[in-house]
Scaffold this active site. Structure first.
Site, PDB file in Angstrom:
ATOM      1  N   ARG A 275       1.510 -10.681   6.313  1.00 15.69           N
ATOM      2  CA  ARG A 275       2.925 -10.441   6.452  1.00 15.69           C
ATOM      3  C   ARG A 275       3.619  -9.453   7.964  1.00 15.69           C
ATOM      4  NH1 ARG A 275       4.923 -10.105  -0.354  1.00 15.69           N
ATOM      5  NH2 ARG A 275       2.575  -9.821  -0.008  1.00 15.69           N
TER       6      ARG A 275
ATOM      7  N   ARG B 275      15.316  -4.399  -4.278  1.00 16.11           N
ATOM      8  CA  ARG B 275      13.512  -4.555  -5.324  1.00 16.11           C
ATOM      9  C   ARG B 275      13.445  -4.759  -6.539  1.00 16.11           C
ATOM     10  NH1 ARG B 275      14.320  -0.569  -1.462  1.00 16.11           N
ATOM     11  NH2 ARG B 275      11.982  -0.762  -0.593  1.00 16.11           N
TER      12      ARG B 275
ATOM     13  N   LYS C  66       2.376   7.003   3.875  1.00 17.22           N
ATOM     14  CA  LYS C  66       1.904   5.946   4.157  1.00 17.22           C
ATOM     15  C   LYS C  66       1.186   5.831   5.400  1.00 17.22           C
ATOM     16  CE  LYS C  66       5.146   4.267   1.144  1.00 17.22           C
ATOM     17  NZ  LYS C  66       6.463   3.584   0.498  1.00 17.22           N
TER      18      LYS C  66
ATOM     19  N   ARG D  93      21.256  16.102  -2.730  1.00 15.81           N
ATOM     20  CA  ARG D  93      21.253  15.225  -2.390  1.00 15.81           C
ATOM     21  C   ARG D  93      22.304  13.957  -3.476  1.00 15.81           C
ATOM     22  NH1 ARG D  93      18.529  12.024   0.895  1.00 15.81           N
ATOM     23  NH2 ARG D  93      17.307  13.486   2.290  1.00 15.81           N
TER      24      ARG D  93
ATOM     25  N   PRO E 206       0.924  -1.264   0.108  1.00 18.33           N
ATOM     26  CA  PRO E 206       0.099  -0.440  -0.028  1.00 18.33           C
ATOM     27  C   PRO E 206       0.823   0.883  -0.536  1.00 18.33           C
ATOM     28  CG  PRO E 206      -1.034  -1.358   1.571  1.00 18.33           C
ATOM     29  CD  PRO E 206       0.522  -1.627   0.974  1.00 18.33           C
ATOM     30  N   GLU E 207       0.673   1.799  -0.777  1.00 15.20           N
ATOM     31  CA  GLU E 207       0.916   3.215  -1.244  1.00 15.20           C
ATOM     32  C   GLU E 207       0.084   4.722  -0.478  1.00 15.20           C
ATOM     33  OE1 GLU E 207       4.179   3.698  -4.143  1.00 15.20           O
ATOM     34  OE2 GLU E 207       4.288   1.225  -4.024  1.00 15.20           O
TER      35      GLU E 207
END
Length: 297
Positions: A123, A282, A61, A172, A2-3
């Site tokens: 999970r 990922r 989130k 960054r 879920p985002e």
DNA sequence: CCGGACTCCTGGTTGC
DNA sequence: TGCAACCAGGAGTCCG
């Protein structure tokens, strides 16, 4: 996974149903779902039972419901994070429990009657917790749970500062997808919508942030908002007033995905094959033609 | 500051 | 058919 859109659909569904309701009982079936609660389950239950829910809020989130007890102000909140597989289900009090229900909260609403809030999580990366509300820091009077204080505002937040985001991004020294997934820089974006936004903006996931021009960064942020907004609109229409059932799969609208999970399929823009690469533990899905790392010029 | 490794976790899928 | 290995990754922590 879920985002932001999925979490927002949960928040929006909870709001009319539970705001103003009082907790009459709590059952914790699996204490692992209280990982982010810094005391035993008994404490979680004691602090919740008898308290009243305020309006559900969200940042990125993270979702939370302010709680108040008797005359005390809302200085604590029930914090909910869905993790990878969490769901919040609104049920009738006597409905059968889902097999994977980890926590169940009984509430009584002055108008809607009794209701059950089930936290289902396969999970167990998700969690519930009671946490103190603290000043968010940038907007006076704006409270967030202490464990959410380090999370940046999300791009759908009215107080999200575009200019500040671009400045921080430029300072960054990392790959753009890593930056998009850094919840302390911009929140609410996960693996799926990161890949979708990067595809839409034609940017390679490992494009170094210092080499991303301001116009390209602006395009990317605009695409992030488009992707999130579109998912939000689709998720909102699939919401059933009776049941909140916002799981990963059901909320993902796979028909509208252009890159995520599309490896081996043609790029909807150029027709070349979408590939999947391992990145940050990922999968990263992208079009090797449309999304190439750009060098200086 | 940055990135990588590691941890948490289990049901559905894949492979033999 | 049966079973084991594999896979998904959000977020936090630790270490080089």
């Amino acid at each position: 996974m879920p985002e932001l859109p999925e979490v927002e659909v949960v928040r929006a569904g909870l709001e009319p149903a539970i705001t103003g309701s009082t907790v009459t009982g709590v059952r914790v079936f699996d204490e692992r779902s209280l990982r982010r609660h810094d005391a035993p389950a008994e404490d979680f239950i004691d602090r919740l039972v008898g308290s009243t829910f305020g309006e559900p809020r969200r940042r990125g989130k993270f979702l939370w419901v302010p709680v108040s007890t008797g005359s005390t102000r809302e200085d604590e909140a029930l914090v909910i994070h869905l993790g990878m597989s969490g769901q919040v289900l609104l049920r009738e009090p006597d409905a059968p429990l889902d097999r994977l229900t980890r926590i169940s909260i009984d509430v009584a609403h002055p108008e809607h009657g009794s209701l059950r809030i089930d936290f289902v999580d396969q999970r167990i990366f998700g969690s519930m917790a009671i946490d103190a509300l603290v000043e968010s820091g940038d907007v006076p009077g704006d409270l967030v749970p202490s464990q959410v204080a380090h999370i940046a505002r999300d791009p759908m937040d009215a107080h999200f500062d575009d200019a500040r985001f671009f400045e921080k991004l430029a300072r960054r020294n990392t790959g753009i997808k890593r930056a998009l997934l850094d919840q302390t820089l911009i929140s609410g974006i996960g693996n799926i919508y990161a890949d979708e936004a990067l595809w839409a903006a034609r940017i390679h996931y490992d494009q170094p942030t210092p080499t991303l021009s301001r116009p390209r960064a602006k395009t990317l942020l605009a695409e992030v908002r488009l992707v999130l907004g579109k998912a939000l609109a689709e998720g909102g229409t699939s919401f059933d007033a009776q049941y909140l059932n916002v799981n990963g799969e059901s909320g993902y609208f796979s028909h509208s995905l252009n890159a995520y999970g599309q490896q081996g399929l043609p790029c909807p823009r150029c027709g070349r094959m979408i590939v999947r690469e391992q990145f940050m533990n990922r999968g990263s899905h992208f079009c090797p033609w449309c999304q190439r790392v750009r060098t200086g010029r």
